[in-house]
Design a protein around this motif. Structure first.
Motif, PDB file in Angstrom:
ATOM      1  N   ARG A 157     -38.476  -9.933 -35.256  1.00 58.27           N
ATOM      2  CA  ARG A 157     -37.212  -9.523 -34.651  1.00 58.27           C
ATOM      3  C   ARG A 157     -36.177  -9.269 -35.740  1.00 58.27           C
ATOM      4  O   ARG A 157     -36.288  -9.793 -36.843  1.00 58.27           O
ATOM      5  CB  ARG A 157     -36.708 -10.630 -33.717  1.00 58.27           C
ATOM      6  N   SER A 161     -29.099  -9.604 -33.387  1.00 56.93           N
ATOM      7  CA  SER A 161     -29.044  -8.503 -32.425  1.00 56.93           C
ATOM      8  C   SER A 161     -28.161  -8.918 -31.254  1.00 56.93           C
ATOM      9  O   SER A 161     -27.967 -10.097 -31.021  1.00 56.93           O
ATOM     10  CB  SER A 161     -30.450  -8.117 -31.968  1.00 56.93           C
TER      11      SER A 161
ATOM     12  N   GLY B  39     -30.733 -11.835 -29.935  1.00 59.85           N
ATOM     13  CA  GLY B  39     -30.526 -11.776 -28.488  1.00 59.85           C
ATOM     14  C   GLY B  39     -31.760 -11.353 -27.730  1.00 59.85           C
ATOM     15  O   GLY B  39     -31.658 -10.664 -26.724  1.00 59.85           O
ATOM     16  N   GLU B  40     -32.926 -11.736 -28.219  1.00 63.63           N
ATOM     17  CA  GLU B  40     -34.146 -11.414 -27.463  1.00 63.63           C
ATOM     18  C   GLU B  40     -35.150 -12.553 -27.576  1.00 63.63           C
ATOM     19  O   GLU B  40     -35.116 -13.329 -28.527  1.00 63.63           O
ATOM     20  CB  GLU B  40     -34.756 -10.088 -27.937  1.00 63.63           C
ATOM     21  N   ASP B  42     -38.307 -15.002 -28.212  1.00 62.59           N
ATOM     22  CA  ASP B  42     -39.252 -15.112 -29.320  1.00 62.59           C
ATOM     23  C   ASP B  42     -40.689 -15.046 -28.811  1.00 62.59           C
ATOM     24  O   ASP B  42     -41.612 -14.896 -29.589  1.00 62.59           O
ATOM     25  CB  ASP B  42     -39.035 -16.413 -30.097  1.00 62.59           C
ATOM     26  N   ASP B  44     -44.067 -13.583 -27.167  1.00 64.27           N
ATOM     27  CA  ASP B  44     -44.684 -12.278 -26.980  1.00 64.27           C
ATOM     28  C   ASP B  44     -44.746 -12.014 -25.475  1.00 64.27           C
ATOM     29  O   ASP B  44     -44.828 -12.951 -24.684  1.00 64.27           O
ATOM     30  CB  ASP B  44     -46.117 -12.270 -27.540  1.00 64.27           C
ATOM     31  N   ALA B 369     -33.594 -18.821 -28.568  1.00 63.19           N
ATOM     32  CA  ALA B 369     -34.887 -18.120 -28.475  1.00 63.19           C
ATOM     33  C   ALA B 369     -35.645 -18.309 -29.784  1.00 63.19           C
ATOM     34  O   ALA B 369     -36.056 -17.358 -30.449  1.00 63.19           O
ATOM     35  CB  ALA B 369     -34.666 -16.648 -28.163  1.00 63.19           C
ATOM     36  N   TYR B 370     -35.779 -19.561 -30.171  1.00 62.47           N
ATOM     37  CA  TYR B 370     -36.496 -19.957 -31.391  1.00 62.47           C
ATOM     38  C   TYR B 370     -37.273 -21.226 -31.093  1.00 62.47           C
ATOM     39  O   TYR B 370     -36.923 -21.968 -30.174  1.00 62.47           O
ATOM     40  CB  TYR B 370     -35.508 -20.225 -32.535  1.00 62.47           C
TER      41      TYR B 370
END
Ligand SMILES: Cc1ncc(COP(=O)(O)O)c(C=O)c1O
Lengths: 162, 391
Positions: A157, A161, B39-40, B42, B44, B369-370
């Motif tokens: 990533r 973002s 902002g997404e 982690d 899959d 998100a980690y």
């Protein structure tokens, strides 16, 4: 449920610190410790082992799965025969199965010869055993939910973002 | 002779790059940065979804779909909205499959806004609302939500911003960057207030699957009279960890969806076909993967919040999305200073709250998100930094 949540966490990482488990679940350390003690006492938690990819370790290692057909014994069903089998150190796991055979026996040893010897001289001769069918494991891809060869994937990533 | 930039539309020329973007450029130059800035998800994308995409490619499903999207997918989206937010939409006329919720946001404004129309935008919030309103010729009216209200928008604040030009109220909840959610009572008050007003609600519910605690996400569209004046925007990016697939959707009254569809048809044709095929599997069969990710986020959320509280930073118990929004006011630094120094001195990247709205000043956005290990590592470094500043 707290106990199931704890089990799920420990199943993934039994070395995790109790205070981390407590924080993750929004409970006190005390509550988590009590729950774990109960789970141990009830034999829900049977041990804390380590998942090892022996193929990568510097040790000769072979494993096999043996399908075993047996005659269940009067009054004792499969219990007695399962016990006869699982008491051998070579046997790592024994499952009672539905379907075309009765017991699935996981065996390991340092080479094929050792396992073959165990099956022909110890396992097959047991009275109640009608037949065995041995499958040697050639390669393990995934074990206990873990992909064994997986190299840790880089985080692809962007660093920041929206 | 004119220079290239002289040809550029003045509105675009004067539009700033997003504050997050600037920060990204700096962070990206440094080595060994630990980030809480993303902002997404982690995770899959769950394998059955990816596998469905591969299968559809093998079968040669590589053509355009209908403009509004595969009818099968629209049907599943309508089912999903019925079972989650309890609002019924006609898949043939009231659902539009878009290129991410991003396109849904853009289409909503472009379909509704006339020059001079005002759109109320609560901030701090996602970066694209204001520029999209401006590009559509509208006037963004910023409503600054307050830390003491845990960044919920209130009826009084909305009332204050309403003029006779107000056409749209944007509702960005669960919220990026604050993690705030609006619960049933909060929404009830807003719905009651809007009942007799000629205002359309654009409800960005992209984080609807990521709420923690007892209560599931509630949509403003589910309140009496609101279905007819709400555009519900959602998508697959966050809930199914599908950011790169670029797939979202809009649901609302037929006339509005049809207007949005007109623009979509000319600008986009249709959302990516492979992504649509995969999305059918996601929305139909993958609830259990969503549950698993939600559970994992929730554990990380608790670990991160405790970390901030232990450092002596105020951090409200945000129950949505995957962000915490601790206050760094006690350090005496501005958000920008804090983030810049944290980046250079400890090599940890977090997003300045001010990049997402003026009322985000004094806060930082930290994504969870980690993995827990990464979060703990970053927290340790932030703690060192905060201690150094506070002395
Ligand atoms: C609040 C909010 N809305 C919309 C989006 C865009 O999502 P999509 O990937 O569906 O375009 C994001 C992405 O970060 C977001 O945070």
């Amino acid at each position: 449920m707290l106990k199931n949540d704890i089990l799920e966490i420990l199943e993934n990482n039994s070395r995790i610190k109790i205070n981390d488990v407590a924080t993750m679940l929004g409970k006190s350390e005390e509550e988590v410790n009590v729950a774990i003690a109960e789970l141990e006492a009830d034999n829900v938690i049977c041990g804390y082992s380590t998942l090892i990819n022996w193929d990568k370790a510097d040790k000769q290692y072979v494993s096999a799965m043996v399908e075993v057909k047996v005659t269940p014994q009067r009054e004792q069903g499969f219990e007695k025969i399962a016990e006869r089998i699982y008491k051998f150190d070579e046997v790592k796991a024994v499952y009672l199965m539905s379907g075309g055979f009765d017991l699935l026996v996981m065996v390991d040893g340092k080479d094929i010869k050792e396992i073959a010897y165990f099956i022909s001289s110890k396992l097959s001769p047991i009275d109640a055993i009608l037949s065995t069918s041995t499958h040697f494991v050639l390669k393990k891809y995934k074990d206990h939910g873990v992909i064994v060869e997986k190299n840790k994937k880089d985080d692809e990533r962007m660093i920041v973002s929206p | 002779m004119k220079k290239a930039e002289d040809y550029i539309n003045k509105k675009v020329l004067n539009m700033p790059f997003s504050g997050i973007r600037k920060f990204f450029d700096v962070a990206n130059e440094l080595e060994g940065v630990i980030s809480l800035g993303v902002g997404e998800p982690d995770f899959d994308t769950p394998w059955p979804i990816r596998e469905k995409a591969i299968y559809s490619l093998e079968k040669g499903k590589t053509n355009y779909t209908s403009n509004a999207g595969l009818l099968e997918l629209r049907g599943e989206i309508a089912n999903y909205l019925d079972r989650t937010i309890h609002v019924v939409y006609d898949p043939a006329k009231e659902v539009l499959v878009t290129v991410g919720a991003s396109e849904g946001i853009d289409l909503s404004f472009r379909a509704l806004v006339e020059p001079g129309d005002e759109v109320i935008i609560p901030e701090p919030s996602f970066v694209c609302y204001k520029p999209c309103v401006e590009m559509a010729g509208g006037i963004p009216v910023v409503l600054e939500t307050k830390a003491e209200n845990e960044f919920k928008v209130t009826v009084e604040e909305i009332e204050e911003k309403i003029t006779d030009k107000t056409k749209i109220l944007l509702l960005p909840y669960p919220n990026n960057p604050t993690g705030a959610i609006l619960d049933r009572e909060d929404l009830k008050k807003i719905a009651d207030f809007l009942k007799d007003k000629d205002i359309i609600v654009v409800s960005d519910e992209i984080y609807s699957e990521l709420t923690y605690g007892e209560n599931k996400h509630v949509s403003i569209a589910s309140f009496e009279g609101m279905r007819e004046k709400t555009i519900v925007l959602n998508g697959f990016s966050k809930s199914y960890a599908m950011t790169g697939w670029r797939l979202g959707y809009a649901a609302g009254p037929e006339a509005i969806i049809s207007a949005m569809m007109k623009i979509h048809q000319y600008c986009i044709m249709c959302a990516p076909t492979t992504s649509q095929q995969a999305a059918v599997e996601a929305i139909k069969n993958c609830d259990k993967y969503v549950d698993k990710m939600r559970k994992e986020y929730d554990m990380r959320r608790r670990v991160m919040r405790k970390g901030f509280l232990d450092m002596g930073l105020e951090c409200f118990d945000a129950k949505g999305a995957f962000y915490l929004f601790p206050s760094i006011k006690s350090t005496g630094l501005s958000s920008d200073e804090f983030c810049e120094r944290l980046l250079f001195e400890e090599r940890v990247a977090v997003v300045p709250g001010s990049a997402l709205g003026k009322s985000g000043e004094g806060h930082i956005r930290c994504s969870y998100a980690y993995s827990i290990e990464e979060i703990k590592q970053a927290l340790e470094k932030i703690a060192v930094f905060v201690k150094k500043i506070k002395g």
